[in-house]
Enzyme design. Structure first.
Site, mmCIF file in Angstrom:
data_model
loop_
_atom_site.group_PDB
_atom_site.id
_atom_site.type_symbol
_atom_site.label_atom_id
_atom_site.label_comp_id
_atom_site.label_asym_id
_atom_site.label_seq_id
_atom_site.Cartn_x
_atom_site.Cartn_y
_atom_site.Cartn_z
ATOM 1 C CE LYS B 340 -3.803 2.364 0.229
ATOM 2 N NZ LYS B 340 -4.486 2.473 -1.070
ATOM 3 C CB VAL B 341 2.831 2.932 2.414
ATOM 4 C CG1 VAL B 341 3.731 4.156 2.500
ATOM 5 C CG2 VAL B 341 1.451 3.239 2.968
#
Lengths: 345, 345
Positions: B340-341
């Site tokens: 996600k990051v």
């Protein structure tokens, strides 16, 4: 005269530009220095757009100039002229004929900010619309896919940077490029072999970072135009935001990774892609014996400063795409469906 | 809560942003107006980079502001800070964590030009590094692939534009978006059917032009992330410079072509691609009965001004990629290999 000959003509074309084009480049540099230029906009399409990306990194890294890439459709489709204040505007096009690039230069000219055309065609609409014309002196380019006009575009930008900074050492480094490109052509037998081993190649990603992002973009375009490979170019940073999901064993990854601090992270990433996914890695590099790059490397000469390496590193990429096209039975001199001069609006 | 739910949450997320985020957006607009801003630089990666492209067209077309996209590696790899004069700098990142985007904002902040962070994460490094923070209020986004943070990023930029021009009509058009996005979600059964019929889809090009170039880029990324399709996004203009060589009968071409003068040329091109090459065309459009677009169309509601349509037109694209991923047996909530990051430097 076909594509292969034009690839081979690059050292001579660059040498000619450095002699016959020098005065025009010096005048353009003087014009930028004389004006109160705080940022630069570059308008270009196709291969020339990759020279624009190179300009973005060179003028950014060496002159701290923010460089934007124009979105010509604002002018041509929406009828809006950007307000160019404290800017210089550069248009790049080998033919000098693309109406949308000409439209951006025309808007800048009307607003009386300095305009520079980089083109292989004297008297073209682009040349006529600019205050300063840098002619590439590459000689007629007959093959549809651009090669010698790309490398001369890069060299024009590099010499512009050297003269803009009045940097004698940088200018000498630029003068050395014809000999280095000549030496890079010797990679051909390796390029042919690596391409021949990959006759089934129909998709790939192409990675490059910093100055070499332009090379990755141009390599990908050559793969599409010549060898009909769907090639997706990425900066190493953006690649990790999503496209990484595409990878699987044997997936072809092409990468441009010359020496330099800026490239170390990419070498590390490539090592990880090989180890974790078993990708099929083909690289352009001057690093000898860097095991993380695998065995399929096309070696370029070392010793060129990083900001000039893109002029050299594209040569093995051109040769790889050319030999892959031949192996796949495509005509590299006349790719399907596309024309030499594309008049986009 | 997974990707499909987050796609469905978009009307509510946009509505929340328009209420809870309005004051922050108004303050950012006032700051830009108060400073002597002649151009804008936007720093972003991945999906947020497509919101940056949208900003480039919106601020260019509606405010005549030249907008450049940052090359963060100049700061992070080469250690050079661009000289930001008469500029505003905007950073966009849902997580607000990407070190390279934060580095660009930090440089701008040190040079005392106005800085604006657009992020879903209050207190993130990006938020901390900016003068003005526009929080997206999208709620936590759990799926790896961004959807509701993308559309709220677009709406934040759109409302910023409306308030920058003090344009009540434009602001009203922005306020209407939640209902239009709600209506666009009704295309799901068509999107599912078109995706299901294309279970073998593993490559495609994605075309869009002008404001919809951002949509083409974002659709292509969703195809890669979710459905593991190698998808090559192009503006209709650049596509004719080379990539056209890829086409053959049945080659999948996805295109975003809402109504509007700016899109007529693309419709003409698509008609030609179908007639000459027999490509497999899938479109997003509000044009009903436009025969050149073929039968595989995902219809969006009409009547939205062209500069706001990208907020709506991405919805069928998200649904198409989601259903294709499911059909192909991929997990749309957790694509392979990506996180996600992504902390790129």
């Amino acid at each position: 005269v076909g594509l292969r000959e034009e690839i081979g003509e690059q050292p001579a074309a660059i040498r000619r530009l450095l002699v016959e084009g020098r005065e025009a480049i010096a005048r353009a540099a003087a014009a930028i220095r004389a004006a109160d230029v705080e940022s630069v906009l570059v308008a270009a399409r196709g291969t020339s757009d990759h020279a624009a990306i190179y300009a973005q990194y060179v003028l950014g890294a060496r002159h701290r100039l923010p460089v934007g890439l124009a979105t010509p459709s604002l002018v041509t489709l929406y009828g809006v002229e950007p307000a160019f204040r404290h800017m210089a505007v550069i248009g790049i096009s080998q033919s000098g004929a693309s109406p949308d690039v000409v439209a951006v230069l025309g808007a800048a000219h009307r607003q009386r900010v300095p305009t520079i055309a980089i083109t292989n065609t004297r008297g073209s609409p682009l040349a006529e619309s600019a205050d300063h014309v840098i002619e590439l002196h590459a000689g007629e380019e007959r093959a549809v896919a651009a090669t010698k006009t790309y490398t001369t575009e890069l060299v024009a930008i590099a010499l512009l940077s050297a003269l803009l900074a009045d940097d004698q050492e940088a200018a000498s480094d630029v003068e050395a490029l014809p000999a280095v490109v000549e030496a890079a052509l010797e990679v051909e037998s390796t390029a042919r072999q690596l391409a021949t081993e990959r006759a089934g190649l129909d998709r790939c990603v192409v990675l490059g970072r910093g100055f070499e992002y332009a090379t990755a973009r141009e390599w990908a375009l050559k793969m599409k135009e010549l060898a009909r490979v769907i090639a997706d170019p990425y900066s190493a940073a953006d690649f990790q935001h999503g496209p990484l999901a595409l990878l699987e064993a044997g997936f072809p990854v092409l990468a441009v990774v010359p020496s330099g601090n800026a490239q170390d992270g990419l070498v590390e990433l490539l090592g990880r892609l090989s180890a974790e996914f078993g990708v099929d890695l083909v690289t352009v590099t001057d690093r000898v014996g860097e095991s993380r790059l695998g065995a399929a490397t096309m070696q370029i000469p070392g010793g060129t400063p990083d900001w000039l390496t893109p002029v050299v590193s594209i040569v093995p990429c051109q040769l790889f795409a050319y030999h892959l096209a031949r192996r796949k039975g495509e005509d590299p001199d006349a790719p399907r469906h596309i024309r030499k001069v594309t008049l986009t609006r």
